[in-house]
Design an enzyme around this catalytic site. Structure first.
Site, PDB file in Angstrom:
ATOM      1  N   HIS A   1      11.606  -2.053  47.439  1.00  0.00           N
ATOM      2  CA  HIS A   1      12.067  -1.258  48.583  1.00  0.00           C
ATOM      3  C   HIS A   1      12.501   0.152  48.176  1.00  0.00           C
ATOM      4  O   HIS A   1      12.654   1.018  49.029  1.00  0.00           O
ATOM      5  CB  HIS A   1      13.199  -1.980  49.341  1.00  0.00           C
ATOM      6  CG  HIS A   1      14.528  -1.985  48.661  1.00  0.00           C
ATOM      7  ND1 HIS A   1      14.984  -3.059  47.931  1.00  0.00           N
ATOM      8  CD2 HIS A   1      15.514  -1.067  48.626  1.00  0.00           C
ATOM      9  CE1 HIS A   1      16.194  -2.801  47.488  1.00  0.00           C
ATOM     10  NE2 HIS A   1      16.536  -1.595  47.882  1.00  0.00           N
TER      11      HIS A   1
ATOM     12  N   SER B   1      20.095   0.058  43.838  1.00  0.00           N
ATOM     13  CA  SER B   1      18.880  -0.748  43.916  1.00  0.00           C
ATOM     14  C   SER B   1      17.980  -0.503  42.717  1.00  0.00           C
ATOM     15  O   SER B   1      17.626   0.639  42.413  1.00  0.00           O
ATOM     16  CB  SER B   1      18.093  -0.416  45.187  1.00  0.00           C
ATOM     17  OG  SER B   1      18.739  -0.894  46.318  1.00  0.00           O
TER      18      SER B   1
ATOM     19  N   ASP C   1      10.563  -8.423  45.813  1.00  0.00           N
ATOM     20  CA  ASP C   1      11.166  -7.095  45.925  1.00  0.00           C
ATOM     21  C   ASP C   1      11.269  -6.421  44.559  1.00  0.00           C
ATOM     22  O   ASP C   1      12.300  -5.844  44.213  1.00  0.00           O
ATOM     23  CB  ASP C   1      12.547  -7.157  46.590  1.00  0.00           C
ATOM     24  CG  ASP C   1      13.080  -5.769  46.962  1.00  0.00           C
ATOM     25  OD1 ASP C   1      12.261  -4.864  47.176  1.00  0.00           O
ATOM     26  OD2 ASP C   1      14.322  -5.605  47.012  1.00  0.00           O
TER      27      ASP C   1
END
Length: 474
Positions: A116, A220, A146
């Site tokens: 993402h 992230s 992911d």
């Protein structure tokens, strides 16, 4: 609500009402009785030394891992067009920017991050700890976990090392490193709160580590490390809302992340094993009906026709209690054990049927994977040449409507920035007003074009009330 590392923690302060305050009774500064032994000498010193050793351990982890952690900046296409672009008659939308983290896992420049982080990216820029900013090339991505792998061409890189996430202990100290809100190489600490978290409805494949280490937007793709300075997981998301974080973060376990990263680096895609079953957890009611403990295994609810499990005689209603000697307590355990093996490998599956235990050999096959669509950065083709921007003059009245007070009848505005170009790397975007060019104030579009003819130019631009300099070089 599960957020992709995008929530802020809210703070609350409490104080007692003045009327509720009382004056405590005075007590002697020191009271010693024969029933109260004095505190042992050296206790505070020992505690301080122990705290210092723990502090030194955190410092050592940061020193060891931080050189392997990168900040990843991406440009993506914004959905809504700027007012300036509408005046210019352009139908495309301007470029927005995002920031994430990543961890170098090979000396050749392979970087592991979240899917993402790079999803929809027009460009990828990688900021190394030593200050270098390099273009990133996307080797491949795996939306189901992911994860994604980005490659940079550089020397002197320090790769991180993966820990065995299966051996991690709940309650042990962990350290998160990344770029929350763009603050690169931020180090936070907490504990490993839980393992095997699933059913979060974020990814197709979920087997998360849970932590209370502070992670936020921009973390992230960064590493969650143990006190040996090895990567236990890849930080992926938090539990929270748009305005608040509940202090619960989730990371993709290193064993899963390593397998995905190695396959993408080698082949550009991921191949996963399956035995052709779907399973669910045993609830208290189901456990009572099957006369089994709720942690006895994973209940098969569907078997793929002509699949490995069907050929081995497994059927709906069977409970898988172990795979190759490793106990299975729920659906996540079963998924982890199967995905931890290669395609074509034979597994000994322990099944409970009618209260009795049976063993069956099952050979894994390749799991069906949906094709992964390329992101825009993979469709760029040849690199951009030149400085990568277009400019034109607009009226001062048009400029004033976007907050710029013009001193001349015409104002020069940037109408287009090519992804991957020098202008893009300098963070310029369509709609920026050029207020100075190579020292000349209020330049015209012709002035900018002439100044850029030699392949170098220094611009001062204004964007929504703020100004900054940008140095462009072909």
């Amino acid at each position: 609500m599960h957020a992709r590392l995008s929530a802020l923690a809210a703070l609350a302060f409490f104080s007692a009402p003045a009327a509720a305050q009382t004056t405590p009774k005075a007590t002697p500064a020191s009271v010693t009785t024969k029933d109260t032994p004095p505190a042992p000498r050296g206790a505070p010193v020992a505690s301080q030394a122990e705290a210092q050793r723990l502090s030194d351990t955190f410092v050592a982890v940061a020193d060891k891992v931080s050189p392997s952690v990168v900040q990843i900046d991406v440009t993506v296409r914004e959905e809504s067009a700027e007012q300036m672009l509408r005046w210019l008659g352009r139908g495309d939308s301007p470029v927005a920017r995002g920031t994430g983290s990543g961890v170098i896992f090979s000396p050749e420049g392979a970087i592991l991050t979240n899917n993402h982080v790079i999803d929809g990216a027009l460009t990828i820029s990688v900021h190394l700890r030593d200050g270098r900013v390099l273009p990133g090339r996307l080797l491949g991505r795996d939306p189901e976990t992911d994860l994604a792998v980005v490659k940079v061409d550089a020397t002197g890189l320090v790769p991180a090392h993966f820990a065995d996430s299966d051996a991690a202990r709940v309650g042990e100290w962990v350290v998160a490193i990344g770029s929350p809100f763009g603050f690169s190489n931020t180090v936070t600490a907490g504990i490993l709160s839980a393992k095997g978290r699933g059913n979060l409805s974020e990814n197709q494949i979920e087997d998360f580590l849970q932590t209370d280490a502070s992670i936020n937007q921009g973390n992230s793709g960064g590493p969650l490390c143990d006190l040996n300075g090895q990567v236990l997981g890849i930080n992926a998301m938090i539990l929270g809302t748009r305005v608040g974080s509940f202090g619960i973060g989730f990371a993709i376990p290193s064993n899963m992340a390593r397998r995905v990263a190695e396959q993408i680096t080698k082949t550009g895609h991921v191949e996963r094993a399956t035995i052709g079953v779907q399973a669910q957890d045993l609830t208290p009611d189901l456990g009572a009906a099957f006369k089994l403990d709720v942690r006895a295994g994973a209940l098969i609810d569907q078997v793929t026709p002509d699949g490995p499990a069907a050929h081995a005689g497994l059927k709906p209603g069977d409970v898988i209690a172990a795979v190759s000697g490793h106990p299975v307590h729920d659906r996540v355990d079963l998924m982890r054990e199967i995905l931890g093996h290669d395609v074509g490998q034979q597994l000994l599956v322990e099944v409970i049927r009618g209260g009795k235990h049976y063993g069956s050999n099952v050979t894994t096959v390749a799991r069906h994977e949906e094709p992964v669509e390329p992101v825009p950065v993979q469709q760029q083709g040849v690199p951009q040449v030149g400085l990568g921007l277009r400019v034109r003059d607009v009226t001062s009245q048009q400029a004033s409507q976007v907050g710029y007070t013009a001193h001349t009848p015409n104002v020069t505005v940037i109408t287009d920035v090519s992804p991957g170009s020098s202008a893009d790397r300098a963070s310029l975007k369509a709609g920026d007003i050029i207020v100075e060019c190579d020292g000349k104030a209020d330049p015209t579009a012709d002035d900018v074009q002439k100044a850029a003819a030699d392949g170098e130019v220094i611009l001062r631009v204004q964007r929504r009330g703020s100004a900054f300099y940008a140095a462009l070089k072909k």
